[in-house]
Design a protein around this motif. Structure first.
Motif, short mmCIF file in Angstrom:
data_model
loop_
_atom_site.label_atom_id
_atom_site.label_comp_id
_atom_site.label_asym_id
_atom_site.label_seq_id
_atom_site.Cartn_x
_atom_site.Cartn_y
_atom_site.Cartn_z
N LEU A 111 0.83 -1.20 0.00
CA LEU A 111 0.00 0.00 0.00
C LEU A 111 0.87 1.26 0.00
O LEU A 111 0.92 2.04 0.96
N ARG A 163 0.19 4.81 1.89
CA ARG A 163 -1.18 5.25 1.65
C ARG A 163 -1.97 5.36 2.96
O ARG A 163 -1.64 4.69 3.95
N GLU A 165 -4.75 4.18 4.04
CA GLU A 165 -5.38 2.98 4.58
C GLU A 165 -4.39 1.99 5.20
O GLU A 165 -4.78 0.97 5.77
N ARG A 167 -1.88 0.15 7.73
CA ARG A 167 -1.88 -0.01 9.18
C ARG A 167 -0.68 -0.81 9.70
O ARG A 167 -0.42 -0.81 10.90
N ASP A 234 -2.79 -3.55 5.22
CA ASP A 234 -3.87 -2.91 5.96
C ASP A 234 -4.13 -3.55 7.31
O ASP A 234 -5.01 -3.11 8.06
N HIS A 235 -3.39 -4.60 7.66
CA HIS A 235 -3.50 -5.21 8.99
C HIS A 235 -2.22 -6.00 9.26
O HIS A 235 -1.43 -6.27 8.35
#
Length: 264
Positions: A111, A163, A165, A167, A234-235
């Motif tokens: 990302l 980005r 989003e 994480r 994202d996770h």
């Protein structure tokens, strides 16, 4: 490799699929394949270390056996015993092919707006940060005041353009098996490096070179050896040993049941 591999003496017996408490990429890091393909686990080594006084009395005999084993041991088990400088060498795979300065590549992707592949020379041309801390393995061994030097991970993330989003960050290694993860906040700490040197020398292959992750405030299994890819996600994706029951957040002294561990 090297994998994030911690397990402590006296830990709960490991489940069939692997140890519950790994060591770290420098430590007792999990099973390897024996000549017939059967796994050889850390429990064998820990069993020897757990002999106590009897083990001490048998030390000369054991040493002769280790010396002989080192000449013909294809499993790498003999390398899991204490080695020079306080480090213990091990890998979660039977062998790892070295990468040279010419062939090494580090990919930053996921990302991000600007994915990039770095050569070793590219990384060496970046501003370097030197950190001197104790290396602490969850298995209990520690190497005090160990200098690491390299590029702050946050610098590579900023260059890639993370980005909104995003994480977390996932790390994979060219041994083909080991992986690790950090939250994005953890990855941006000033004491997290993409390390190129240790003890003021280029990282050797046995220490995870030419490039490894170094997460100074966490147990050493987070500092993945033989780093080849950094993927923004994202996770959090649990790493190799975390999938086998170990803590995802591995702060020294505050995780993995080692509240009495020395701080790094």
């Amino acid at each position: 490799m090297n994998p994030a591999s911690p397990t402590e003496p006296g830990a709960t017996p490991a489940p069939p699929e692997g140890p519950r408490r790994p060591g770290d990429p420098e430590g007792l890091e999990g099973p390897v394949d024996a000549p017939g393909g059967a796994p050889v686990g850390r429990r064998i080594v820990l069993g020897m270390l757990g002999l106590g006084a009897a083990g001490v009395a048998a030390a000369p005999l054991l040493q002769r056996g280790v010396d002989a084993l080192a000449q013909r041991d294809p499993t790498g088990l003999s390398e899991a015993l204490p080695a020079g400088g306080g480090f213990r060498y091990y890998s979660v795979t039977a062998s790892v092919r070295p990468r040279s300065a010419r062939t090494y590549r580090l990919r930053v992707d996921g990302l991000v707006d600007r994915p990039r592949t770095y050569t070793l020379a590219d990384l060496g041309a970046q501003p370097q940060t030197r950190i001197v801390r104790d290396v602490q393995c969850v298995t209990g061994w520690r190497v005090p005041e160990t200098p690491f030097e390299g590029v702050r991970l946050s610098r590579l993330l900023d260059a890639a353009g993370v980005r909104p989003e995003a994480r977390a960050v996932r790390f994979t290694c060219f041994d083909g098996a080991y992986s690790e993860s950090l939250t994005l906040e953890q990855a941006r700490r000033d004491d997290v490096l993409v390390a190129l040197s240790m003890r003021d020398r280029p990282l050797g292959h046995e220490h995870g070179g030419p490039v490894r992750l170094y997460v100074a405030p966490m147990y050493f299994y987070k500092s993945a050896k033989w780093l080849s890819r950094i993927t923004v996600t994202d996770h959090v994706h649990p790493g190799y040993w975390e999938e086998r029951g170990y803590d995802v957040d591995a702060w020294v002294g505050r995780s993995n049941g080692r509240d009495d561990a020395p701080t790094a």
